[in-house]
Design a protein around this motif. Structure first.
Motif, PDB file in Angstrom:
ATOM      1  N   ALA A  60      33.440 -50.106 -54.211  1.00 50.11           N
ATOM      2  CA  ALA A  60      32.107 -50.451 -54.691  1.00 50.11           C
ATOM      3  C   ALA A  60      31.121 -50.385 -53.558  1.00 50.11           C
TER       4      ALA A  60
ATOM      5  N   VAL B  30      38.955 -59.522 -56.266  1.00 51.60           N
ATOM      6  CA  VAL B  30      37.875 -58.589 -56.605  1.00 51.60           C
ATOM      7  C   VAL B  30      37.505 -58.719 -58.076  1.00 51.60           C
TER       8      VAL B  30
ATOM      9  N   ASN C 196      35.096 -63.766 -53.898  1.00 47.49           N
ATOM     10  CA  ASN C 196      35.045 -62.429 -54.490  1.00 47.49           C
ATOM     11  C   ASN C 196      34.545 -61.388 -53.497  1.00 47.49           C
TER      12      ASN C 196
ATOM     13  N   SER D 147      33.534 -56.974 -53.206  1.00 50.38           N
ATOM     14  CA  SER D 147      33.278 -55.733 -53.931  1.00 50.38           C
ATOM     15  C   SER D 147      33.790 -54.523 -53.160  1.00 50.38           C
TER      16      SER D 147
END
Length: 300
Positions: free
Chosen positions: A8, A47, A72, A74
Protein backbone atom coordinates in the motif's frame (compact mmCIF):
# COMPACT_ATOMS: atom_id res chain seq x y z
CA UNK A 1 0.07 -13.02 3.13
CA UNK A 2 -2.36 -12.75 6.42
CA UNK A 3 -3.98 -12.82 3.52
CA UNK A 4 -2.28 -12.44 0.13
CA UNK A 5 0.14 -9.58 0.37
CA UNK A 6 0.07 -6.28 -1.48
CA UNK A 7 2.04 -3.07 -0.98
CA UNK A 8 0.00 0.00 0.00
CA UNK A 9 0.93 3.67 0.10
CA UNK A 10 4.37 4.31 1.58
CA UNK A 11 3.32 7.64 2.98
CA UNK A 12 0.62 6.07 5.14
CA UNK A 13 3.07 3.39 6.26
CA UNK A 14 5.57 6.04 7.31
CA UNK A 15 2.95 7.72 9.47
CA UNK A 16 2.10 4.41 11.11
CA UNK A 17 5.75 3.64 11.76
CA UNK A 18 6.43 7.11 13.20
CA UNK A 19 3.45 6.90 15.52
CA UNK A 20 4.58 3.49 16.72
CA UNK A 21 8.14 4.65 17.32
CA UNK A 22 6.95 7.62 19.35
CA UNK A 23 4.65 5.50 21.46
CA UNK A 24 7.48 3.06 22.10
CA UNK A 25 9.63 5.85 23.51
CA UNK A 26 6.95 7.53 25.60
CA UNK A 27 6.42 6.88 29.27
CA UNK A 28 9.58 4.89 30.02
CA UNK A 29 10.80 5.15 33.60
CA UNK A 30 12.91 3.27 36.11
CA UNK A 31 10.20 0.73 37.00
CA UNK A 32 8.59 -0.65 33.87
CA UNK A 33 5.19 -2.35 34.20
CA UNK A 34 4.82 -6.00 33.24
CA UNK A 35 3.92 -6.72 29.60
CA UNK A 36 0.24 -7.43 29.11
CA UNK A 37 -0.97 -4.91 31.67
CA UNK A 38 -2.94 -1.76 30.93
CA UNK A 39 0.26 0.25 31.52
CA UNK A 40 2.28 -1.89 29.11
CA UNK A 41 -0.03 -3.80 26.72
CA UNK A 42 1.28 -6.46 24.37
CA UNK A 43 1.61 -4.75 20.99
CA UNK A 44 0.63 -6.78 17.95
CA UNK A 45 1.38 -5.58 14.42
CA UNK A 46 -1.31 -6.34 11.83
CA UNK A 47 -2.49 -5.07 8.44
CA UNK A 48 -6.19 -5.63 9.05
CA UNK A 49 -7.09 -3.87 12.30
CA UNK A 50 -10.47 -2.88 10.88
CA UNK A 51 -11.69 -6.48 10.93
CA UNK A 52 -14.30 -7.00 13.67
CA UNK A 53 -12.63 -10.11 15.06
CA UNK A 54 -9.77 -8.00 16.44
CA UNK A 55 -12.19 -6.25 18.78
CA UNK A 56 -13.49 -9.64 19.87
CA UNK A 57 -9.93 -10.84 20.38
CA UNK A 58 -8.95 -7.82 22.45
CA UNK A 59 -11.98 -8.23 24.71
CA UNK A 60 -11.38 -11.97 25.13
CA UNK A 61 -7.74 -11.34 26.04
CA UNK A 62 -8.76 -8.62 28.49
CA UNK A 63 -11.20 -11.04 30.12
CA UNK A 64 -8.20 -13.28 30.76
CA UNK A 65 -6.24 -10.41 32.29
CA UNK A 66 -4.11 -9.71 29.20
CA UNK A 67 -4.20 -6.26 27.64
CA UNK A 68 -3.24 -6.00 23.98
CA UNK A 69 -2.81 -3.12 21.57
CA UNK A 70 -3.43 -3.74 17.87
CA UNK A 71 -1.07 -1.65 15.73
CA UNK A 72 -2.07 -1.36 12.08
CA UNK A 73 0.31 -0.96 9.12
CA UNK A 74 -0.31 -0.31 5.45
CA UNK A 75 3.17 -1.43 4.33
CA UNK A 76 3.77 -5.15 4.71
CA UNK A 77 7.51 -4.69 5.28
CA UNK A 78 7.10 -2.69 8.49
CA UNK A 79 5.55 -5.16 10.99
CA UNK A 80 8.58 -7.46 10.77
CA UNK A 81 11.01 -4.59 11.16
CA UNK A 82 9.00 -3.29 14.11
CA UNK A 83 9.20 -6.69 15.75
CA UNK A 84 12.93 -6.99 15.11
CA UNK A 85 13.52 -3.51 16.56
CA UNK A 86 11.49 -4.27 19.68
CA UNK A 87 8.72 -1.78 18.90
CA UNK A 88 6.24 -4.67 18.66
CA UNK A 89 5.87 -7.78 20.80
CA UNK A 90 4.17 -9.92 18.14
CA UNK A 91 2.87 -9.64 14.64
CA UNK A 92 0.18 -11.53 12.77
CA UNK A 93 -0.19 -10.71 9.09
CA UNK A 94 2.02 -12.99 6.99
CA UNK A 95 2.55 -16.52 5.79
CA UNK A 96 5.68 -18.59 6.25
CA UNK A 97 7.00 -17.89 2.76
CA UNK A 98 6.94 -14.15 3.40
CA UNK A 99 8.54 -14.56 6.82
CA UNK A 100 11.31 -16.69 5.33
CA UNK A 101 12.05 -14.00 2.77
CA UNK A 102 12.35 -11.38 5.48
CA UNK A 103 14.56 -13.50 7.73
CA UNK A 104 16.97 -14.43 4.94
CA UNK A 105 17.16 -10.92 3.50
CA UNK A 106 17.65 -9.21 6.88
CA UNK A 107 19.62 -11.87 8.73
CA UNK A 108 16.88 -12.05 11.36
CA UNK A 109 15.52 -15.07 13.19
CA UNK A 110 11.88 -14.16 13.81
CA UNK A 111 9.98 -17.30 14.77
CA UNK A 112 6.45 -18.59 14.09
CA UNK A 113 4.70 -19.48 17.35
CA UNK A 114 1.23 -20.34 16.11
CA UNK A 115 -0.83 -20.85 12.96
CA UNK A 116 -3.91 -18.91 11.89
CA UNK A 117 -5.23 -19.92 8.47
CA UNK A 118 -4.49 -20.66 4.84
CA UNK A 119 -6.27 -18.57 2.24
CA UNK A 120 -6.65 -20.42 -1.07
CA UNK A 121 -5.39 -18.64 -4.19
CA UNK A 122 -8.03 -18.96 -6.88
CA UNK A 123 -8.55 -18.69 -10.62
CA UNK A 124 -11.44 -16.56 -11.89
CA UNK A 125 -12.90 -15.92 -15.32
CA UNK A 126 -15.74 -13.87 -16.73
CA UNK A 127 -15.42 -15.58 -20.12
CA UNK A 128 -15.23 -19.26 -19.22
CA UNK A 129 -17.30 -21.31 -16.78
CA UNK A 130 -14.63 -23.94 -16.17
CA UNK A 131 -10.92 -24.62 -16.52
CA UNK A 132 -11.70 -26.98 -19.40
CA UNK A 133 -13.24 -24.13 -21.43
CA UNK A 134 -10.03 -22.10 -21.44
CA UNK A 135 -8.64 -22.46 -24.97
CA UNK A 136 -5.18 -23.50 -26.07
CA UNK A 137 -3.02 -20.41 -26.07
CA UNK A 138 -5.31 -18.69 -23.58
CA UNK A 139 -3.89 -15.83 -21.54
CA UNK A 140 -3.90 -15.83 -17.73
CA UNK A 141 -3.09 -12.79 -15.58
CA UNK A 142 -1.09 -13.54 -12.42
CA UNK A 143 0.30 -11.36 -9.60
CA UNK A 144 3.81 -10.12 -10.32
CA UNK A 145 5.24 -10.07 -6.77
CA UNK A 146 7.66 -12.95 -6.20
CA UNK A 147 5.73 -14.80 -3.49
CA UNK A 148 2.29 -14.75 -5.08
CA UNK A 149 3.66 -15.18 -8.60
CA UNK A 150 5.27 -18.49 -7.74
CA UNK A 151 2.16 -19.67 -5.94
CA UNK A 152 -0.02 -18.63 -8.89
CA UNK A 153 2.12 -20.71 -11.25
CA UNK A 154 1.73 -23.71 -8.95
CA UNK A 155 -2.05 -23.18 -8.93
CA UNK A 156 -2.12 -23.15 -12.74
CA UNK A 157 -0.02 -26.29 -12.83
CA UNK A 158 -2.37 -27.98 -10.35
CA UNK A 159 -5.25 -26.95 -12.62
CA UNK A 160 -3.56 -28.67 -15.58
CA UNK A 161 -3.05 -25.45 -17.53
CA UNK A 162 0.75 -25.39 -17.56
CA UNK A 163 3.82 -27.32 -16.53
CA UNK A 164 6.87 -26.03 -14.68
CA UNK A 165 10.52 -27.03 -14.84
CA UNK A 166 11.25 -29.80 -12.30
CA UNK A 167 7.68 -29.68 -11.05
CA UNK A 168 7.91 -26.11 -9.85
CA UNK A 169 8.52 -24.69 -6.39
CA UNK A 170 7.76 -21.73 -4.15
CA UNK A 171 10.46 -19.89 -6.14
CA UNK A 172 9.19 -20.56 -9.66
CA UNK A 173 9.01 -17.73 -12.20
CA UNK A 174 7.44 -17.53 -15.66
CA UNK A 175 10.87 -18.50 -17.02
CA UNK A 176 10.27 -21.97 -15.55
CA UNK A 177 7.16 -22.60 -17.67
CA UNK A 178 7.62 -25.45 -20.15
CA UNK A 179 5.91 -23.79 -23.11
CA UNK A 180 5.67 -26.93 -25.25
CA UNK A 181 3.81 -28.74 -22.46
CA UNK A 182 1.57 -25.87 -21.39
CA UNK A 183 -1.90 -24.90 -22.56
CA UNK A 184 -1.78 -21.21 -21.60
CA UNK A 185 0.52 -18.22 -21.39
CA UNK A 186 0.78 -15.94 -18.36
CA UNK A 187 0.94 -12.17 -18.00
CA UNK A 188 2.30 -10.89 -14.66
CA UNK A 189 0.60 -7.71 -13.42
CA UNK A 190 0.39 -5.90 -10.11
CA UNK A 191 -1.73 -7.97 -7.71
CA UNK A 192 -4.27 -5.18 -7.44
CA UNK A 193 -4.67 -5.22 -11.24
CA UNK A 194 -5.46 -8.92 -11.64
CA UNK A 195 -9.17 -8.31 -11.06
CA UNK A 196 -9.25 -5.41 -13.53
CA UNK A 197 -7.38 -7.52 -16.10
CA UNK A 198 -10.27 -10.01 -16.27
CA UNK A 199 -11.87 -8.05 -19.10
CA UNK A 200 -8.77 -8.51 -21.28
CA UNK A 201 -7.66 -12.08 -20.51
CA UNK A 202 -9.19 -15.53 -20.37
CA UNK A 203 -8.77 -15.78 -16.60
CA UNK A 204 -6.92 -14.27 -13.66
CA UNK A 205 -5.35 -15.55 -10.48
CA UNK A 206 -6.76 -13.06 -7.97
CA UNK A 207 -5.58 -12.63 -4.40
CA UNK A 208 -8.33 -12.94 -1.82
CA UNK A 209 -8.02 -9.22 -0.99
CA UNK A 210 -9.04 -8.16 -4.49
CA UNK A 211 -11.81 -10.60 -5.39
CA UNK A 212 -14.49 -8.10 -4.42
CA UNK A 213 -12.91 -5.51 -6.75
CA UNK A 214 -14.02 -7.64 -9.68
CA UNK A 215 -17.59 -7.92 -8.37
CA UNK A 216 -16.92 -11.59 -7.63
CA UNK A 217 -17.16 -13.86 -4.62
CA UNK A 218 -15.14 -16.93 -3.71
CA UNK A 219 -17.96 -19.07 -5.10
CA UNK A 220 -17.19 -17.70 -8.58
CA UNK A 221 -13.72 -19.27 -8.69
CA UNK A 222 -13.26 -21.90 -11.38
CA UNK A 223 -10.26 -23.38 -9.57
CA UNK A 224 -8.44 -23.01 -6.24
CA UNK A 225 -5.40 -24.70 -4.74
CA UNK A 226 -5.83 -27.27 -1.97
CA UNK A 227 -5.17 -25.59 1.40
CA UNK A 228 -4.48 -28.97 3.00
CA UNK A 229 -1.81 -30.05 0.53
CA UNK A 230 1.91 -29.99 1.26
CA UNK A 231 2.25 -27.38 -1.50
CA UNK A 232 0.15 -25.02 0.62
CA UNK A 233 2.34 -25.31 3.72
CA UNK A 234 4.52 -22.27 2.88
CA UNK A 235 1.34 -20.20 2.78
CA UNK A 236 0.13 -20.95 6.30
CA UNK A 237 -0.38 -17.61 8.01
CA UNK A 238 1.28 -17.33 11.39
CA UNK A 239 1.78 -15.51 14.66
CA UNK A 240 5.39 -14.33 14.87
CA UNK A 241 7.65 -13.43 17.80
CA UNK A 242 11.32 -12.74 18.32
CA UNK A 243 13.23 -16.00 18.72
CA UNK A 244 14.02 -15.29 22.38
CA UNK A 245 10.29 -14.93 23.10
CA UNK A 246 9.03 -18.01 21.26
CA UNK A 247 8.26 -19.87 24.52
CA UNK A 248 6.53 -16.94 26.22
CA UNK A 249 3.53 -18.39 28.08
CA UNK A 250 1.41 -15.26 27.75
CA UNK A 251 1.91 -15.25 23.98
CA UNK A 252 0.88 -18.92 23.88
CA UNK A 253 -2.25 -18.00 25.81
CA UNK A 254 -3.08 -15.33 23.22
CA UNK A 255 -2.83 -17.92 20.44
CA UNK A 256 -5.21 -20.19 22.37
CA UNK A 257 -7.63 -17.28 22.67
CA UNK A 258 -7.37 -16.63 18.93
CA UNK A 259 -8.46 -20.22 18.28
CA UNK A 260 -11.67 -19.97 20.26
CA UNK A 261 -14.78 -20.57 18.11
CA UNK A 262 -16.09 -17.00 18.16
CA UNK A 263 -12.82 -15.52 16.91
CA UNK A 264 -12.21 -18.24 14.34
CA UNK A 265 -15.69 -17.61 12.97
CA UNK A 266 -14.83 -13.92 12.68
CA UNK A 267 -11.64 -14.73 10.79
CA UNK A 268 -13.55 -16.91 8.33
CA UNK A 269 -16.24 -14.27 7.89
CA UNK A 270 -13.60 -11.63 7.16
CA UNK A 271 -12.13 -13.88 4.46
CA UNK A 272 -15.48 -14.24 2.74
CA UNK A 273 -15.55 -17.88 3.72
CA UNK A 274 -12.37 -18.73 1.81
CA UNK A 275 -10.01 -19.20 4.76
CA UNK A 276 -9.16 -22.59 6.24
CA UNK A 277 -8.19 -22.47 9.91
CA UNK A 278 -4.86 -24.12 10.78
CA UNK A 279 -3.56 -25.21 14.18
CA UNK A 280 -0.04 -26.45 13.39
CA UNK A 281 2.28 -26.46 16.39
CA UNK A 282 5.14 -23.99 16.69
CA UNK A 283 7.58 -26.87 16.13
CA UNK A 284 5.85 -27.89 12.89
CA UNK A 285 5.79 -24.32 11.66
CA UNK A 286 9.46 -23.79 12.48
CA UNK A 287 10.35 -26.93 10.56
CA UNK A 288 8.49 -25.68 7.48
CA UNK A 289 10.12 -22.25 7.85
CA UNK A 290 13.59 -23.76 8.16
CA UNK A 291 13.08 -25.68 4.92
CA UNK A 292 11.93 -22.60 3.04
CA UNK A 293 14.86 -20.55 4.36
CA UNK A 294 17.34 -23.24 3.34
CA UNK A 295 15.87 -23.23 -0.16
CA UNK A 296 16.01 -19.45 -0.30
CA UNK A 297 19.66 -19.41 0.76
CA UNK A 298 20.44 -22.03 -1.87
CA UNK A 299 18.73 -19.84 -4.48
CA UNK A 300 21.03 -16.96 -3.55
Amino acid sequence: MARSLSIAARALAAVAATTLALSACAGSDESEPAAGTSEDPIRIGVVSSGEKYWDTFKQAASDEGIEVEIVNFSDYQLPNQGLTDGDLDLNQFQHLQFLAGYNVASGSDLAPIGATAVYPLSLYSTKHASVEEIPDGGEIAIPNDETNQARALLVLQEAGLLKLQDGGSAFSTPNDILADESKVTVTPVDAAQTAIALQDVDASIINNDFVGDAGLTADDAIFADDPDSSAAEPYINVWVARAEDKDNETYAQLIDIFHTPEIEEGVLEASGGTGVIKDNSAEELQGILDGIQEDLQAQG
